[in-house]
Scaffold this motif. Structure first.
Motif, PDB file in Angstrom:
ATOM      1  N   SER A 199      21.728 -96.301 -16.125  1.00 20.51           N
ATOM      2  CA  SER A 199      20.995 -97.010 -17.184  1.00 20.51           C
ATOM      3  C   SER A 199      21.368 -98.474 -17.134  1.00 20.51           C
ATOM      4  CB  SER A 199      21.360 -96.450 -18.553  1.00 20.51           C
ATOM      5  OG  SER A 199      21.026 -95.102 -18.654  1.00 20.51           O
ATOM      6  N   LEU A 200      20.330 -99.254 -17.181  1.00 16.75           N
ATOM      7  CA  LEU A 200      20.552-100.697 -17.286  1.00 16.75           C
ATOM      8  C   LEU A 200      20.569-100.997 -18.782  1.00 16.75           C
ATOM      9  CD1 LEU A 200      20.532-103.284 -15.491  1.00 16.75           C
ATOM     10  CD2 LEU A 200      18.100-103.421 -15.912  1.00 16.75           C
ATOM     11  N   PHE A 201      21.615-101.617 -19.272  1.00 17.57           N
ATOM     12  CA  PHE A 201      21.686-101.788 -20.732  1.00 17.57           C
ATOM     13  C   PHE A 201      22.026-103.219 -21.103  1.00 17.57           C
ATOM     14  CE2 PHE A 201      26.197-102.285 -21.617  1.00 17.57           C
ATOM     15  CZ  PHE A 201      26.803-101.784 -20.484  1.00 17.57           C
ATOM     16  N   PHE A 202      21.638-103.534 -22.318  1.00 19.38           N
ATOM     17  CA  PHE A 202      22.005-104.819 -22.927  1.00 19.38           C
ATOM     18  C   PHE A 202      22.374-104.529 -24.372  1.00 19.38           C
ATOM     19  CE2 PHE A 202      22.286-109.211 -23.770  1.00 19.38           C
ATOM     20  CZ  PHE A 202      21.744-109.427 -25.034  1.00 19.38           C
ATOM     21  N   ASP A 203      23.502-105.083 -24.775  1.00 16.96           N
ATOM     22  CA  ASP A 203      24.026-104.806 -26.112  1.00 16.96           C
ATOM     23  C   ASP A 203      24.438-106.129 -26.740  1.00 16.96           C
ATOM     24  OD1 ASP A 203      26.027-102.604 -27.786  1.00 16.96           O
ATOM     25  OD2 ASP A 203      26.701-104.687 -27.649  1.00 16.96           O
TER      26      ASP A 203
ATOM     27  N   VAL B 167      12.346 -91.560 -16.458  1.00 14.27           N
ATOM     28  CA  VAL B 167      12.479 -92.989 -16.716  1.00 14.27           C
ATOM     29  C   VAL B 167      12.306 -93.179 -18.216  1.00 14.27           C
ATOM     30  CG1 VAL B 167      11.563 -95.283 -16.304  1.00 14.27           C
ATOM     31  CG2 VAL B 167      11.540 -93.581 -14.453  1.00 14.27           C
ATOM     32  N   GLY B 168      13.313 -93.768 -18.816  1.00 13.17           N
ATOM     33  CA  GLY B 168      13.258 -93.862 -20.276  1.00 13.17           C
ATOM     34  C   GLY B 168      13.584 -95.261 -20.784  1.00 13.17           C
ATOM     35  N   LEU B 169      12.987 -95.581 -21.903  1.00  8.95           N
ATOM     36  CA  LEU B 169      13.298 -96.844 -22.594  1.00  8.95           C
ATOM     37  C   LEU B 169      13.934 -96.461 -23.927  1.00  8.95           C
ATOM     38  CD1 LEU B 169      12.990 -99.934 -22.447  1.00  8.95           C
ATOM     39  CD2 LEU B 169      10.858 -99.691 -23.711  1.00  8.95           C
TER      40      LEU B 169
ATOM     41  N   LEU C  33      17.381 -99.198 -20.207  1.00  7.03           N
ATOM     42  CA  LEU C  33      16.325 -98.655 -19.352  1.00  7.03           C
ATOM     43  C   LEU C  33      17.015 -97.618 -18.462  1.00  7.03           C
ATOM     44  CD1 LEU C  33      13.362 -98.893 -18.381  1.00  7.03           C
ATOM     45  CD2 LEU C  33      14.147-100.560 -16.707  1.00  7.03           C
ATOM     46  N   SER C  34      16.663 -96.368 -18.675  1.00  2.72           N
ATOM     47  CA  SER C  34      17.440 -95.327 -17.990  1.00  2.72           C
ATOM     48  C   SER C  34      16.632 -94.666 -16.876  1.00  2.72           C
ATOM     49  CB  SER C  34      17.894 -94.277 -18.996  1.00  2.72           C
ATOM     50  OG  SER C  34      16.768 -93.664 -19.596  1.00  2.72           O
ATOM     51  N   PHE C  35      17.337 -94.316 -15.843  1.00  4.94           N
ATOM     52  CA  PHE C  35      16.752 -93.582 -14.706  1.00  4.94           C
ATOM     53  C   PHE C  35      17.649 -92.374 -14.458  1.00  4.94           C
ATOM     54  CE2 PHE C  35      13.828 -96.881 -13.408  1.00  4.94           C
ATOM     55  CZ  PHE C  35      14.425 -98.052 -13.885  1.00  4.94           C
ATOM     56  N   GLU C  36      17.045 -91.201 -14.559  1.00  7.55           N
ATOM     57  CA  GLU C  36      17.832 -89.986 -14.310  1.00  7.55           C
ATOM     58  C   GLU C  36      17.102 -89.142 -13.279  1.00  7.55           C
ATOM     59  OE1 GLU C  36      17.755 -89.036 -18.472  1.00  7.55           O
ATOM     60  OE2 GLU C  36      19.923 -89.172 -18.630  1.00  7.55           O
ATOM     61  N   ARG C  37      17.841 -88.745 -12.302  1.00 10.44           N
ATOM     62  CA  ARG C  37      17.236 -87.906 -11.264  1.00 10.44           C
ATOM     63  C   ARG C  37      17.824 -86.512 -11.399  1.00 10.44           C
ATOM     64  NH1 ARG C  37      14.804 -90.556  -7.397  1.00 10.44           N
ATOM     65  NH2 ARG C  37      13.402 -89.183  -6.268  1.00 10.44           N
ATOM     66  N   ASN C  38      16.955 -85.590 -11.601  1.00 11.32           N
ATOM     67  CA  ASN C  38      17.372 -84.189 -11.741  1.00 11.32           C
ATOM     68  C   ASN C  38      17.064 -83.466 -10.431  1.00 11.32           C
ATOM     69  OD1 ASN C  38      16.131 -81.350 -13.692  1.00 11.32           O
ATOM     70  ND2 ASN C  38      18.118 -81.677 -12.762  1.00 11.32           N
TER      71      ASN C  38
END
Lengths: 253, 558
Positions: free
Chosen positions: B113-117, B531-533, B552-557
């Motif tokens: 996940s690419l994040f900004f806080d 792919v999630g926001l 912005l998340s990317f998960e590969r199952n």
């Protein structure tokens, strides 16, 4: 009768001496200088960071040096010897100021006489007279200017230490100068102007802004009076100085 | 004749006494030192040089400090109202990185996940006890709740000092109280950005996860535009480049590196017949392993280290240097460096923080619940709607950390009470005491201490809709951390009792956050990609700031 007369003469001599002495003191008190009452005085009087014995001595020393230039060095015969050479004479600043004023007055008077008696002279004779008067005036003036420059440099030299000493505390000293001028009834004087100069610019101010011996004498007189008033306003500093003098006297013995 | 002589002598004596009265009435003591013809004084003045290189003495400086500057009153005032470090919630406790979707393709999920806080206003302390509710929380985010910039007693002392200085220097027009008030609402701001790595595996019925962030964190002091304009009006405009240079050197701290590692696993203790369709309760454990390491520090700002070595200051040397032109600048530089190092000390306390949880090992328990809404409300359209909840309780074990302390007020007052500043024999000792007090006022003591952070409790509740191609999660989470305990302070034995440990303890903290996610699922040949926001915003808090976060998340199952 003879006895009574003798008694009364002797007693009147004695009484009158005492009366005169008291009167003299009363006269002295009436002209006694004022003291500075700034709240800063008790803060610095007698303190090691303020007006302690050595600083008091420096104030007196500067005052003494200025008065030597103003009135001359005290001679053994009771008179005074001027510190500046003008022609063949040794003059003090007061005398030089008088010579300067007389030179101006004489020049103006001679010029006026010449103008009003123009018809008594032939044209070239009149011009010659005028040239002679101008030459004499300018000659004396040039000499006086030379002496003034010498006096200014001499002043700058011997006040160097004093200026370095007050450099860190210029603003508070200026407050005292302002109080001094106010109490003396002076609206403007060069001393005030000089006191407000930026640190390091005081010497140039003396060289550039003082143009006549009269101005210089006035400045020195004001400075000398200010130093005297300042010293008299610091009784603790004075006592510390007296202690130093007494110790030095005992050490000498 | 005899009578004549008697009368004469009486009169003579009378006149002599008049003379002596006249002589003593000038009050100048033994001699008139101002007379030009006074040869004693004249010779002394002509033959001596008066050196005006003033050597300051302890007595002289004490007089200035006590009588004029009122140092004894000022040094008894608090500068540090608090010395605690700021509360910050670990990224690992964040609900946006839960990995709680229905991963139906395979047993392995790799996520990044690419994040900004950002926390715009961090809280320095707990809410103050007086004032309206909103004000109480706002004040906690202002530095005036941490440093005594608006203390009425300090203002009283400063006002007295200003009026005395104005009597001596009428042109003195600096309003120190107004100057202090310009900074009272300054706050600390934090931003983090980076990558959050997660890996999940399913083995039999066990689910386990590894999580760790790699990110850049920057923390700085912050003033609003209006506050900066007010400061410029007061002190004059400064060069923008110089201002930024100053900020980067003294009030910005940043670092890039790896955060702590979280390992958790859970096992279903109750599950309905239809996997993924019926109620499921899972219990598990997790641990936080302190693996954080900063790869780079001070990229844009500075790296502030705790100032453990006490600086020293000599008023005697400074006063001496101030009195000479050639050393005055040196004295000003010493004073400036003292002040800037004190500011760096405050920055090391408030701005410098680790990328993890300061080397505390954590162990916790959790429970996860998934309740299909259809089991409650039997509607076909509720088939994909679930309640997802998580409860966790973690205990963080103790670890040694640097902590900042000041001495208690009554101890300082007692030290001043026994001092006689007018005793000239003890002038040097008293001056040394004031120098120590001055240093202690601006430089808190930094000691390694054993810190027990206590428990962290989280509760996440989400309404989740997940269909074949996309899903949405909406919910909230509550996070709370208990008040920490400080023990085994590595200070000198004699000083331990005088340290104000209460000021150094972090307050307990609470956050209530609203969160939402929307994700899309794409089916590939060998895996599914999610792919999630995601976003969250803290709406209520105590003892901690109110950040917002976007990922912005990317998960590969697979």
């Amino acid at each position: 009768m003879r006895k009574v007369v003798l008694c009364s003469i002797i007693s009147s001599i004695c009484f009158s001496s005492s009366i005169f002495a008291v009167a003299d003191e009363r006269a002295k008190k009436a002209g006694k200088s004022f003291l500075l009452e700034s709240p800063m005085i008790p803060v610095v009087d007698g303190k090691s960071y303020g007006v302690h014995g050595r600083v008091f001595g420096l104030i007196l020393q500067n005052r003494r040096e200025i008065r030597k230039r103003l009135y001359g060095v005290p001679a053994k015969n009771g008179g005074r010897i001027g510190m500046f050479q003008l022609g063949d004479n040794r003059c003090c600043l007061v005398e030089l100021g008088r010579i300067e004023s007389e030179n101006e007055a004489e020049y103006l008077s001679k010029l006026n006489y010449l103008e009003s008696n123009r018809l008594k002279y032939a044209a070239d004779e009149w011009q010659e007279e005028k040239d002679a008067i101008e030459k004499e005036y300018r000659g004396t003036k040039a000499q006086l200017e030379e002496v003034l420059d010498e006096a200014k440099e001499d002043f700058i030299n011997f006040t160097q230490d004093y200026l370095e000493g007050i450099n860190g505390v210029k603003e508070p000293v200026l407050v005292l100068v302002e109080e001094f001028c106010e109490k003396k009834g002076i609206e403007w004087c060069f001393l005030l102007h000089w006191g407000g100069a930026e640190a390091g610019a005081e010497h140039e101010m003396i060289r550039q802004d003082i143009k006549t011996i009269k101005e210089f004498t006035g400045f020195c007189r004001d400075l000398s009076d200010f130093l005297e008033v300042l010293a008299k306003s610091c009784p603790k500093g004075k006592q510390l100085f007296i202690d130093i003098v007494k110790k030095a006297k005992q050490a000498k013995k | 004749m005899k009578k004549f002589l008697q009368v004469f002598f009486i009169l003579f004596l009378f006149s002599i006494s008049n003379f002596s009265i006249a002589d003593e009435s000038d009050g100048l003591g033994d001699f008139d030192i101002f007379a030009d013809d006074n040869t004693l004084v004249g010779d002394f003045l002509d033959n001596n040089e008066f050196e005006i290189t003033r050597q300051s003495t302890p007595e002289g400086i004490l007089e200035i400090l006590i009588d004029i500057v009122k140092a004894d009153r000022i040094l008894q005032e608090d500068i540090f109202l608090r010395t605690n470090r700021l509360n910050k919630r670990s990224l690992l406790d964040n609900s946006l990185f839960l990995m709680d979707k229905d991963y139906c393709y395979g047993n392995w999920i790799l996520g990044v996940s690419l994040f900004f806080d950002q926390t715009s206003r961090m809280h320095f302390t707990k809410p103050c006890s007086t004032g309206k509710r909103k004000q109480k929380y706002e004040i906690a985010s202002c530095i005036k709740s941490y440093l005594a910039l608006t203390s009425p007693t300090l203002f009283c002392v400063i006002k007295d000092l200003e009026s005395e200085i104005k009597e001596l220097l009428p042109d003195f027009d600096i309003d120190c109280i107004r100057a202090l008030c310009l900074f009272k609402n300054a706050t600390a701001q934090e931003r983090s950005a980076g990558l959050f790595f997660s890996f999940m595996g399913k083995i039999r019925k066990f689910n386990f996860r590894f999580k760790a962030p790699f990110y850049y964190k920057i923390r700085n002091f912050f003033l609003t535009d209006e506050e900066r304009k007010a400061i410029s009006r007061e002190f004059g405009e400064s060069d923008e480049k110089e201002g930024m240079k100053f900020a980067r050197r003294h009030i910005i701290s940043d670092q890039l590196g790896l955060g702590d590692l979280r390992f958790d696993f859970d096992y279903p203790v109750y599950a309905g017949c239809r996997v993924g369709r019926d109620l499921e309760v899972r219990l598990g454990m997790f641990s936080t392993i302190p693996t954080n390491v900063a790869v780079v520090k001070g990229l844009y700002g500075n790296c502030f280290k705790p100032i453990c070595c006490r600086p020293s200051i000599s008023f005697l040397d400074i006063f001496d240097m101030l009195q000479h032109d050639n050393t005055r600048q040196q004295a000003i530089t010493i004073a400036k460096n003292f002040a800037l190092n004190a500011l760096n000390g405050i920055s090391s306390l408030l701005l410098d923080s680790s990328l993890g949880n300061n080397r505390h090992f954590g162990l916790g328990f959790m429970s996860k619940t998934k309740i299909p809404f259809r089991s409650i409300f039997n509607r076909s359209w509720l088939g994909n709607v679930f309640y997802r909840g998580k409860l966790s309780l973690e205990y963080l074990f103790s670890a040694k950390e640097y902590r900042w302390f000041v001495e208690k007020n009554d101890v300082i007052a007692a030290q001043f009470a026994v001092r006689d500043f007018e005793d000239e024999d003890k002038a040097a000792e008293n001056l040394a005491f004031l120098e120590t007090m001055f240093t202690d006022k601006f430089y808190p003591f930094v000691y390694k201490s054993k810190v027990y952070p206590g428990f962290i409790f989280t509760w996440v509740a989400k309404l989740a809709y997940e269909s074949k191609r996309w899903g949405i999660h909406l919910g909230w989470d509550a996070w709370a951390q208990t008040r920490e305990k400080i023990d085994e302070i590595c200070a000198k034995k004699g000083q331990l009792a005088s340290l104000d440990v209460e000021k150094a303890r972090r307050p307990w903290a609470f956050q209530w956050t609203l969160l939402g996610s929307v994700f899309f699922k794409t089916e590939r040949r060998k895996s599914n990609l999610y792919v999630g926001l995601n976003a969250e915003k803290t709406v209520s808090s105590r003892g901690i700031g109110r950040p917002f976060k976007v990922t912005l998340s990317f998960e590969r199952n697979f």
